[in-house]
Motif scaffolding. Structure first.
Motif, PDB file in Angstrom:
ATOM      1  N   ASN A  72       0.905  -1.102  -0.143  1.00  0.00           N
ATOM      2  CA  ASN A  72      -0.068   0.100   0.164  1.00  0.00           C
ATOM      3  C   ASN A  72       1.007   1.109  -0.009  1.00  0.00           C
ATOM      4  OD1 ASN A  72      -1.988   1.999   0.255  1.00  0.00           O
ATOM      5  ND2 ASN A  72      -2.586   1.314   2.308  1.00  0.00           N
ATOM      6  N   ILE A  73       1.198   1.786  -1.200  1.00  0.00           N
ATOM      7  CA  ILE A  73       2.254   2.813  -1.498  1.00  0.00           C
ATOM      8  C   ILE A  73       1.400   4.245  -1.247  1.00  0.00           C
ATOM      9  CG2 ILE A  73       3.813   3.844  -2.823  1.00  0.00           C
ATOM     10  CD1 ILE A  73       4.429   1.060  -4.046  1.00  0.00           C
ATOM     11  N   ILE A  74       1.690   5.035  -0.228  1.00  0.00           N
ATOM     12  CA  ILE A  74       1.203   6.252   0.059  1.00  0.00           C
ATOM     13  C   ILE A  74       1.931   7.312  -1.110  1.00  0.00           C
ATOM     14  CG2 ILE A  74       0.794   8.001   1.553  1.00  0.00           C
ATOM     15  CD1 ILE A  74      -0.835   5.741   2.065  1.00  0.00           C
ATOM     16  N   TYR A  75       3.246   7.183  -1.280  1.00  0.00           N
ATOM     17  CA  TYR A  75       4.164   8.040  -2.002  1.00  0.00           C
ATOM     18  C   TYR A  75       5.366   7.455  -2.372  1.00  0.00           C
ATOM     19  CZ  TYR A  75       7.051  12.109  -3.295  1.00  0.00           C
ATOM     20  OH  TYR A  75       7.970  12.983  -3.838  1.00  0.00           O
ATOM     21  N   GLU A  76       5.775   7.876  -3.692  1.00  0.00           N
ATOM     22  CA  GLU A  76       6.971   7.068  -4.077  1.00  0.00           C
ATOM     23  C   GLU A  76       7.459   8.182  -5.198  1.00  0.00           C
ATOM     24  OE1 GLU A  76       9.131   3.167  -6.124  1.00  0.00           O
ATOM     25  OE2 GLU A  76       6.884   3.566  -5.910  1.00  0.00           O
ATOM     26  N   ASP A  78      12.082   9.080  -6.811  1.00  0.00           N
ATOM     27  CA  ASP A  78      13.371   8.272  -7.119  1.00  0.00           C
ATOM     28  C   ASP A  78      14.073   8.058  -5.716  1.00  0.00           C
ATOM     29  OD1 ASP A  78      12.710   8.189  -9.820  1.00  0.00           O
ATOM     30  OD2 ASP A  78      13.770  10.039 -10.199  1.00  0.00           O
ATOM     31  N   GLU A  79      13.795   8.738  -4.698  1.00  0.00           N
ATOM     32  CA  GLU A  79      14.497   8.729  -3.496  1.00  0.00           C
ATOM     33  C   GLU A  79      14.020   7.803  -2.328  1.00  0.00           C
ATOM     34  OE1 GLU A  79      17.201  10.252  -4.351  1.00  0.00           O
ATOM     35  OE2 GLU A  79      16.463  11.166  -5.882  1.00  0.00           O
ATOM     36  N   ILE A  80      12.677   8.114  -2.210  1.00  0.00           N
ATOM     37  CA  ILE A  80      11.912   7.658  -1.092  1.00  0.00           C
ATOM     38  C   ILE A  80      10.589   6.909  -1.468  1.00  0.00           C
ATOM     39  CG2 ILE A  80      12.884   9.095   0.589  1.00  0.00           C
ATOM     40  CD1 ILE A  80       9.953  10.613   0.421  1.00  0.00           C
ATOM     41  N   LEU A  81      10.120   6.009  -0.370  1.00  0.00           N
ATOM     42  CA  LEU A  81       9.092   5.369  -0.746  1.00  0.00           C
ATOM     43  C   LEU A  81       8.378   5.438   0.660  1.00  0.00           C
ATOM     44  CD1 LEU A  81       7.475   3.324  -2.581  1.00  0.00           C
ATOM     45  CD2 LEU A  81       9.068   1.425  -1.452  1.00  0.00           C
ATOM     46  N   VAL A  82       7.052   5.809   0.879  1.00  0.00           N
ATOM     47  CA  VAL A  82       6.481   5.749   2.055  1.00  0.00           C
ATOM     48  C   VAL A  82       5.124   4.633   1.953  1.00  0.00           C
ATOM     49  CG1 VAL A  82       4.814   7.213   3.552  1.00  0.00           C
ATOM     50  CG2 VAL A  82       6.741   8.200   2.214  1.00  0.00           C
ATOM     51  N   ILE A  83       5.011   4.010   2.778  1.00  0.00           N
ATOM     52  CA  ILE A  83       4.286   2.660   2.744  1.00  0.00           C
ATOM     53  C   ILE A  83       3.388   2.635   3.872  1.00  0.00           C
ATOM     54  CG2 ILE A  83       4.348   0.069   2.866  1.00  0.00           C
ATOM     55  CD1 ILE A  83       6.672   0.355   1.507  1.00  0.00           C
ATOM     56  N   ASN A  84       2.261   2.129   3.946  1.00  0.00           N
ATOM     57  CA  ASN A  84       0.885   1.961   4.914  1.00  0.00           C
ATOM     58  C   ASN A  84       1.122   0.505   5.098  1.00  0.00           C
ATOM     59  OD1 ASN A  84      -0.960   2.211   6.742  1.00  0.00           O
ATOM     60  ND2 ASN A  84      -2.720   2.400   5.080  1.00  0.00           N
ATOM     61  N   LYS A  85       1.908   0.135   6.232  1.00  0.00           N
ATOM     62  CA  LYS A  85       1.833  -1.377   6.598  1.00  0.00           C
ATOM     63  C   LYS A  85       0.725  -1.906   6.946  1.00  0.00           C
ATOM     64  CE  LYS A  85       3.980  -3.149   9.978  1.00  0.00           C
ATOM     65  NZ  LYS A  85       3.129  -4.424  10.382  1.00  0.00           N
ATOM     66  N   PRO A  86       0.210  -2.766   6.601  1.00  0.00           N
ATOM     67  CA  PRO A  86      -0.898  -3.704   7.233  1.00  0.00           C
ATOM     68  C   PRO A  86      -0.373  -4.518   8.574  1.00  0.00           C
ATOM     69  CG  PRO A  86      -0.125  -5.057   5.472  1.00  0.00           C
ATOM     70  CD  PRO A  86       0.730  -4.052   5.589  1.00  0.00           C
ATOM     71  N   VAL A  87      -1.499  -4.717   9.431  1.00  0.00           N
ATOM     72  CA  VAL A  87      -1.340  -5.525  10.318  1.00  0.00           C
ATOM     73  C   VAL A  87      -0.663  -6.841   9.892  1.00  0.00           C
ATOM     74  CG1 VAL A  87      -2.321  -6.601  12.513  1.00  0.00           C
ATOM     75  CG2 VAL A  87      -2.895  -4.088  11.782  1.00  0.00           C
ATOM     76  N   GLY A  88       0.200  -7.429  10.854  1.00  0.00           N
ATOM     77  CA  GLY A  88       0.675  -8.705  10.474  1.00  0.00           C
ATOM     78  C   GLY A  88       1.840  -8.933   9.615  1.00  0.00           C
ATOM     79  N   MET A  89       2.026  -7.653   8.909  1.00  0.00           N
ATOM     80  CA  MET A  89       3.506  -7.941   8.120  1.00  0.00           C
ATOM     81  C   MET A  89       4.803  -7.587   9.097  1.00  0.00           C
ATOM     82  SD  MET A  89       4.305  -5.667   4.729  1.00  0.00           S
ATOM     83  CE  MET A  89       3.979  -6.730   3.696  1.00  0.00           C
ATOM     84  N   VAL A  90       5.639  -8.462   8.982  1.00  0.00           N
ATOM     85  CA  VAL A  90       6.858  -8.313   9.690  1.00  0.00           C
ATOM     86  C   VAL A  90       7.561  -7.430   8.710  1.00  0.00           C
ATOM     87  CG1 VAL A  90       8.861  -9.605  10.444  1.00  0.00           C
ATOM     88  CG2 VAL A  90       6.841 -10.440  10.906  1.00  0.00           C
ATOM     89  N   VAL A  91       8.254  -6.385   9.270  1.00  0.00           N
ATOM     90  CA  VAL A  91       9.185  -5.525   8.548  1.00  0.00           C
ATOM     91  C   VAL A  91      10.318  -6.148   8.057  1.00  0.00           C
ATOM     92  CG1 VAL A  91      10.648  -3.314   8.683  1.00  0.00           C
ATOM     93  CG2 VAL A  91       8.273  -3.288   9.638  1.00  0.00           C
ATOM     94  N   HIS A  92      11.471  -6.784   9.074  1.00  0.00           N
ATOM     95  CA  HIS A  92      12.464  -7.449   8.554  1.00  0.00           C
ATOM     96  C   HIS A  92      12.576  -9.003   8.633  1.00  0.00           C
ATOM     97  CE1 HIS A  92      16.886  -7.833   8.331  1.00  0.00           C
ATOM     98  NE2 HIS A  92      16.858  -6.608   7.340  1.00  0.00           N
ATOM     99  N   PRO A  93      13.042  -9.706   7.821  1.00  0.00           N
ATOM    100  CA  PRO A  93      13.177 -11.131   8.151  1.00  0.00           C
ATOM    101  C   PRO A  93      14.158 -11.333   9.372  1.00  0.00           C
ATOM    102  CG  PRO A  93      13.794 -10.312   5.874  1.00  0.00           C
ATOM    103  CD  PRO A  93      13.569  -9.325   6.589  1.00  0.00           C
ATOM    104  N   GLY A  94      13.583 -12.280  10.070  1.00  0.00           N
ATOM    105  CA  GLY A  94      14.303 -12.730  11.309  1.00  0.00           C
ATOM    106  C   GLY A  94      13.805 -14.126  11.621  1.00  0.00           C
TER     107      GLY A  94
END
Length: 350
Positions: A116-120, A122-138
């Motif tokens: 769910n991309i709010i803004y993009e 060439d430099e940045i990407l702003v995302i509306n992250k949903p509930v349940g999505m892990v940000v970084h693998p672990g």
């Protein structure tokens, strides 16, 4: 701190695929395939007397001066085919060549996961992250993460540490995240976060009646016994949370919290510390508290809300390249909106 205030920066770009030449100068050629970067530039007299590291930073302003200096020292950036020191003074007729292989910074694999991309740009990407999505693998989360999605959406992110991430939000927290699409953007955003100039507002629903807004300034560190938890303890990292009351119910309060720092679980720990745990927080409020006389709808809603009632609603920053103040907003997800609606009808203040 009502707006982000920081410096601008430029951006490097690499790709696993063909990278189109975006330079306008006739005397500049470039080719990037896979992780190999090959650039060449013919100087003219306008560069006479300038340091080579300064000149390189002007010519290839997609890359930081520090990175270019390191490439000079390592022999990847040559002047007339020869290695020179960063303080070398240009004569104004040299040919600069840059040949370097850029290593991927992540072993995670790209996955076609909708974002769910709010803004993009060439430099940045702003995302509306949903509930349940892990940000970084672990551990236990090697796939299905935001990083996996980023690698598919923007393959160049593989060249960046943490695929361009500069901050995180918890798996069960929804809302806004900014992601850098280049090394320079990542550096600029990280610097803004370190200077506490990134503006982050969270919507929160807590148990209990908070009378007025305030500031929680308490250090946070890992819990000495329960390693899953963070806790307020002397010797922890500085942590500051400002908050305002937005809506009062009989037994609950909706507040907006503004982070001055960004410690792990900061809002959850701070509000639990002052006696107002977050609704649905499985770690810091493991038992559902049902007010006496709760309606069936309220009881079912509270029991069914199995994640912390926390949403990253607003994000303000300075654009890494243009220096523009930017503010983004993300609407409440359905579960959060439903929770508030039920509190308004089933637990409204007298």
């Amino acid at each position: 701190m009502s707006q982000a205030q920081s410096s601008n920066s430029n951006t490097p770009e690499t790709d696993f695929h063909i990278f189109d030449d975006s330079e306008e100068a006739d005397n500049h050629t470039s080719e990037v395939t896979a992780t190999r970067l090959s650039l060449q530039f013919q100087l003219d007299e306008s560069y006479l007397g300038q340091r080579i590291d300064q000149v390189a930073a002007l010519i290839w302003n997609d890359y930081s001066r520090e990175r270019l200096k390191q490439w000079l020292k390592d022999g990847h950036l040559l002047v007339n085919g020869n290695s020179v020191k960063p303080k070398y003074k240009c004569e104004g007729d040299e040919v600069l060549t840059l040949n370097v292989e850029l290593e991927a910074q992540t072993r995670s694999l790209p996955e076609d996961i909708p974002l769910n991309i709010i803004y993009e740009d060439d430099e940045i990407l702003v995302i509306n992250k949903p509930v349940g999505m892990v940000v970084h693998p672990g551990a236990g989360n090697s796939t299905g993460t935001l990083v996996n999605a980023l690698l598919h959406h923007y393959p160049k992110s593989s060249e960046l540490a943490r695929a361009g991430l500069v901050h995180r939000i918890d798996k069960d927290t929804s809302g806004l995240l900014v992601v850098a699409k280049s090394l320079e953007a990542q550096f600029s955003l990280s610097k803004q976060l370190a200077k506490k100039s990134v503006y982050r507002i969270y919507d929160v629903v807590v148990y209990g009646n908070i009378i007025a807004g305030g500031t929680i300034d308490e250090p946070i560190k890992r819990h000495p016994v329960d390693r899953v938890k963070m806790t307020v303890l002397p010797g922890g990292k500085d942590a500051v949370t400002h908050y305002n009351v937005k809506e009062r119910f009989q037994h609950f309060t909706r507040v907006q919290a503004r982070l001055e720092t960004g410690r792990t679980h900061q809002i959850r720990v701070h509000f639990s510390y002052i006696g107002y745990g977050l609704v649905g927080d499985q770690v810091y409020m493991p038992r559902v508290r049902l007010p006496a006389g709760s309606s069936e709808l309220l009881a079912d809603t509270l029991r069914g809300f199995k994640r912390q009632a926390l949403h990253a609603a607003k994000l303000g920053l300075v654009h890494p390249k243009t220096g523009e103040d930017m503010m983004f907003e993300a609407p409440w997800p359905e579960d959060f909106a439903q929770l508030v609606d039920v509190l308004r009808t089933e637990n409204k203040a007298y």
